[in-house]
Design a protein around this motif. Structure first.
Motif, PDB file in Angstrom:
ATOM      1  N   GLY A   1      12.723   2.193   8.718  1.00 52.97           N
ATOM      2  CA  GLY A   1      12.950   0.826   9.158  1.00 52.97           C
ATOM      3  C   GLY A   1      14.355   0.608   9.675  1.00 52.97           C
ATOM      4  N   SER A   2      15.336   1.224   9.001  1.00 48.67           N
ATOM      5  CA  SER A   2      16.721   1.107   9.454  1.00 48.67           C
ATOM      6  C   SER A   2      16.895   1.739  10.824  1.00 48.67           C
ATOM      7  CB  SER A   2      17.664   1.764   8.447  1.00 48.67           C
ATOM      8  OG  SER A   2      17.650   1.089   7.212  1.00 48.67           O
TER       9      SER A   2
ATOM     10  N   LEU B   1       7.870   0.083  17.864  1.00 51.53           N
ATOM     11  CA  LEU B   1       6.904  -0.489  18.804  1.00 51.53           C
ATOM     12  C   LEU B   1       6.097  -1.624  18.172  1.00 51.53           C
ATOM     13  CD1 LEU B   1       5.639   2.786  20.519  1.00 51.53           C
ATOM     14  CD2 LEU B   1       7.263   1.103  21.415  1.00 51.53           C
ATOM     15  N   SER B   2       5.909  -1.561  16.855  1.00 50.03           N
ATOM     16  CA  SER B   2       5.129  -2.608  16.180  1.00 50.03           C
ATOM     17  C   SER B   2       5.967  -3.859  15.933  1.00 50.03           C
ATOM     18  CB  SER B   2       4.581  -2.098  14.849  1.00 50.03           C
ATOM     19  OG  SER B   2       5.639  -1.911  13.914  1.00 50.03           O
ATOM     20  N   GLY B   3       7.286  -3.681  15.864  1.00 51.62           N
ATOM     21  CA  GLY B   3       8.162  -4.820  15.618  1.00 51.62           C
ATOM     22  C   GLY B   3       8.148  -5.315  14.189  1.00 51.62           C
ATOM     23  N   THR B   4       7.615  -4.520  13.252  1.00 55.31           N
ATOM     24  CA  THR B   4       7.495  -4.973  11.867  1.00 55.31           C
ATOM     25  C   THR B   4       8.648  -4.538  10.977  1.00 55.31           C
ATOM     26  OG1 THR B   4       6.224  -2.977  11.297  1.00 55.31           O
ATOM     27  CG2 THR B   4       4.974  -4.908  12.018  1.00 55.31           C
ATOM     28  N   TYR B   5       9.602  -3.791  11.536  1.00 52.79           N
ATOM     29  CA  TYR B   5      10.656  -3.193  10.724  1.00 52.79           C
ATOM     30  C   TYR B   5      11.528  -4.242  10.025  1.00 52.79           C
ATOM     31  CZ  TYR B   5      12.911  -4.139  15.194  1.00 52.79           C
ATOM     32  OH  TYR B   5      13.333  -4.740  16.342  1.00 52.79           O
ATOM     33  N   GLY B   6      11.784  -5.375  10.693  1.00 51.64           N
ATOM     34  CA  GLY B   6      12.657  -6.383  10.107  1.00 51.64           C
ATOM     35  C   GLY B   6      12.097  -6.930   8.808  1.00 51.64           C
ATOM     36  N   GLN B   7      10.823  -7.304   8.819  1.00 50.48           N
ATOM     37  CA  GLN B   7      10.206  -7.839   7.623  1.00 50.48           C
ATOM     38  C   GLN B   7      10.094  -6.772   6.540  1.00 50.48           C
ATOM     39  OE1 GLN B   7       9.205 -11.341   7.462  1.00 50.48           O
ATOM     40  NE2 GLN B   7       9.602 -10.624   5.402  1.00 50.48           N
ATOM     41  N   LEU B   8       9.782  -5.554   6.934  1.00 48.90           N
ATOM     42  CA  LEU B   8       9.695  -4.470   5.959  1.00 48.90           C
ATOM     43  C   LEU B   8      11.028  -4.243   5.265  1.00 48.90           C
ATOM     44  CD1 LEU B   8       7.441  -1.818   7.741  1.00 48.90           C
ATOM     45  CD2 LEU B   8       6.919  -3.076   5.650  1.00 48.90           C
ATOM     46  N   LEU B   9      12.110  -4.289   6.031  1.00 48.94           N
ATOM     47  CA  LEU B   9      13.433  -4.099   5.434  1.00 48.94           C
ATOM     48  C   LEU B   9      13.749  -5.223   4.446  1.00 48.94           C
ATOM     49  CD1 LEU B   9      15.535  -2.833   8.471  1.00 48.94           C
ATOM     50  CD2 LEU B   9      14.953  -1.555   6.413  1.00 48.94           C
ATOM     51  N   ASP B  10      13.341  -6.446   4.761  1.00 49.97           N
ATOM     52  CA  ASP B  10      13.525  -7.551   3.814  1.00 49.97           C
ATOM     53  C   ASP B  10      12.755  -7.281   2.523  1.00 49.97           C
ATOM     54  OD1 ASP B  10      15.142  -8.933   5.551  1.00 49.97           O
ATOM     55  OD2 ASP B  10      13.539 -10.207   6.336  1.00 49.97           O
ATOM     56  N   TYR B  11      11.538  -6.782   2.658  1.00 48.68           N
ATOM     57  CA  TYR B  11      10.730  -6.489   1.474  1.00 48.68           C
ATOM     58  C   TYR B  11      11.339  -5.374   0.633  1.00 48.68           C
ATOM     59  CZ  TYR B  11       6.985  -9.129   3.822  1.00 48.68           C
ATOM     60  OH  TYR B  11       6.237 -10.103   4.440  1.00 48.68           O
ATOM     61  N   ALA B  12      11.964  -4.391   1.286  1.00 49.65           N
ATOM     62  CA  ALA B  12      12.423  -3.195   0.583  1.00 49.65           C
ATOM     63  C   ALA B  12      13.820  -3.321   0.012  1.00 49.65           C
ATOM     64  CB  ALA B  12      12.380  -1.987   1.527  1.00 49.65           C
ATOM     65  N   THR B  13      14.486  -4.435   0.251  1.00 49.26           N
ATOM     66  CA  THR B  13      15.860  -4.584  -0.212  1.00 49.26           C
ATOM     67  C   THR B  13      15.985  -4.354  -1.713  1.00 49.26           C
ATOM     68  OG1 THR B  13      16.443  -6.123   1.559  1.00 49.26           O
ATOM     69  CG2 THR B  13      17.763  -6.218  -0.450  1.00 49.26           C
TER      70      THR B  13
ATOM     71  N   ARG C   1       9.665 -14.268  -2.881  1.00 50.11           N
ATOM     72  CA  ARG C   1       8.442 -13.730  -2.277  1.00 50.11           C
ATOM     73  C   ARG C   1       8.681 -12.313  -1.760  1.00 50.11           C
ATOM     74  NH1 ARG C   1       6.503 -13.406   2.923  1.00 50.11           N
ATOM     75  NH2 ARG C   1       4.225 -13.330   3.145  1.00 50.11           N
ATOM     76  N   ASP C   2       9.790 -12.103  -1.043  1.00 49.00           N
ATOM     77  CA  ASP C   2      10.104 -10.772  -0.528  1.00 49.00           C
ATOM     78  C   ASP C   2      10.300  -9.780  -1.666  1.00 49.00           C
ATOM     79  OD1 ASP C   2       9.955 -11.831   1.970  1.00 49.00           O
ATOM     80  OD2 ASP C   2      12.102 -11.721   2.412  1.00 49.00           O
ATOM     81  N   THR C   3      10.911 -10.251  -2.754  1.00 47.46           N
ATOM     82  CA  THR C   3      11.145  -9.375  -3.907  1.00 47.46           C
ATOM     83  C   THR C   3       9.826  -8.908  -4.514  1.00 47.46           C
ATOM     84  OG1 THR C   3      13.263 -10.438  -4.413  1.00 47.46           O
ATOM     85  CG2 THR C   3      12.188  -9.217  -6.192  1.00 47.46           C
TER      86      THR C   3
END
Length: 439
Positions: free
Chosen positions: A106-107, A345-357, A413-415
């Motif tokens: 994701g990074s 390409l999916s554009g989902t990395y930003g939200q995934l990184l928030d979830y994985a913090t 929620r992200d946590t």
């Protein structure tokens, strides 16, 4: 001259190379953008400066801990290896699981997209151009191809781009100091305000300082690791702390605390004021250089973790392969790059990184805790020793716990989703061990 017959890595990096990995892994686009977020959460220039100073001390504590761990286990895999030995394969796998699924990949996707945005801007294209995704993918593929040829090729790219990003920081500092009298820099040293919001301000600071652990992942390719790894970590962290403090002094000197807090791109604003359109282009180039270098580190470092996981049988067996000539983890490297491309390409990395913090910081605390295991089992003689044991690792773990708690309160929620992603790795681990995926 390999690390072991099992992995076949070759020790080809010296202290300078390792230090550039540390500096390049920490200093990214954040130094050009994050100071505004920190200033907006504080009430004075003094408090802003204090936040960056405290963050530097925290990061230095982490660097000392990882320096001793790297000296004790100078082999590929870093935190995954320490957790496997101290807490068992399941804990280590969950660490690798979140790193593979989200953090490294994701990074890479997020930072490659930022690189592409600034590269397109330099080419005169609008920020919303549809060329950003293919340029980002091209950067990832190019870096994977370079690192295929081994650690020396990757390190050469890293050295060049780290020196260039430091030059960009120097340019920002010069621009800030040249704008005499614009801001309230004279008040940087005034009495510090006391405010509850300080903890909130520390979050972007600590994120900006993270990244020192990349060197531990490539410890199997560093010459004289018992001496080189501690030197690189301490020197690199001191250099990064100095850069952050001086850069923030320049921002405050030129823009003032209120101006910095209101700015959306402080580095660009400074360069624009000092040098006009040429300055704006220079800082865009600096950010592009910085992000490109970070992607390189994340690829070359992360691939080593997944190679070791493959060798342990908890990841695709093919990922364990080491190229006979180039001594690179070629399959793991292209696998990591491929997943990063999909996220890009999916554009989902930003939200995934928030979830994985939360998982990222829990992993940092767990890795720090392995120092107690090694001290108890092997003592403290004959290796570099982190000073202040046991208070230093206790303070580090407590600080990480505070970051996790702050993140959980700010984004519950992200946590919860992040914890669910970690928990999902448990059945995956047992399935992998039982069915022995050989792909």
């Amino acid at each position: 001259m390999s690390e072991t017959g099992k992995t076949g890595y070759a020790r080809r990096l010296g202290v300078f190379d390792a230090t550039m990995v540390v500096v390049g892994g920490i200093i990214g686009a954040g130094i050009f953008l994050n100071p505004a977020a920190v200033a907006s959460r504080t009430e004075s220039a003094g408090m802003t400066t204090l936040a960056w100073g405290v963050g530097g001390l925290f990061a230095l504590a982490g660097a000392f801990i990882f320096a001793e761990l790297g000296a004790r286990r100078p082999q590929a895999g870093g935190g995954y290896v320490y957790l496997r030995e101290a807490f068992g394969p399941l804990v280590a796998f969950l660490f690798g699981w979140i790193m593979l699924l989200v953090n490294y990949s994701g990074s890479i996707a997020a930072v490659a997209t930022m690189f592409a945005t600034y590269a397109c801007r330099l080419a005169g294209l609008p920020d919303n151009t549809n060329l950003v995704p293919p340029v980002a993918v091209g950067a990832i593929v190019l870096l994977a191809g370079i690192n295929y040829y081994g650690i020396r090729a990757g390190a050469l790219v890293q050295n060049v781009f780290t020196v260039l990003k430091l030059a960009a920081v120097v340019a920002v500092v010069v621009a800030g100091l040249a704008l005499t009298g614009v801001g309230d820099g004279a008040n940087v040293g005034r009495a510090l305000d006391t405010q509850a919001n300080f903890g909130n301000a520390m979050l972007p600071v600590l994120f900006a300082y993270s990244g020192w652990s990349y060197i531990n992942n490539i410890a199997g390719e560093i010459r004289d690791p018992q001496r080189s790894i501690p030197r690189a970590l301490v020197l690199g962290m001191l250099a990064c702390t100095a850069c952050y403090l001086v850069a923030n002094f320049a921002y405050l000197h030129a823009l003032g605390h209120a101006g910095l807090a209101a700015s959306t791109a402080p580095a660009a604003e400074l360069m624009q004021r000092a040098f006009g359109p040429t300055g704006a282009n220079l800082i865009a180039a600096g950010i592009a250089i910085s992000t490109f270098g970070f992607c390189n580190i994340a690829l070359l470092s992360g691939a080593r973790v997944f190679q070791v996981m493959g060798a342990d049988g908890v990841f695709f067996r093919g990922a364990a392969h080491i190229h006979e000539k180039h001594r690179s983890p070629d399959i793991a490297l292209f696998g990591l790059a491929g997943w990063a491309v999909i996220l890009t390409l999916s554009g989902t990395y930003g939200q995934l990184l928030d979830y994985a913090t939360v998982g990222d910081w829990i992993g940092a605390a767990m890795v720090g805790a392995t120092l107690f295991y090694y001290r108890r089992r092997e003592g403290a003689d004959g290796v570099f020793r982190a000073p202040g044991f046991p208070l230093l690792p206790v303070a580090f773990i407590a600080a990480v716990g505070w970051v996790v708690a702050s993140s959980a309160i700010a984004k519950p929620r992200d946590t919860l989703i992040g914890l669910a992603i970690i928990a999902a790795g448990v059945p995956v681990y047992y399935a992998w061990r039982r069915f022995g995926v050989r792909a």
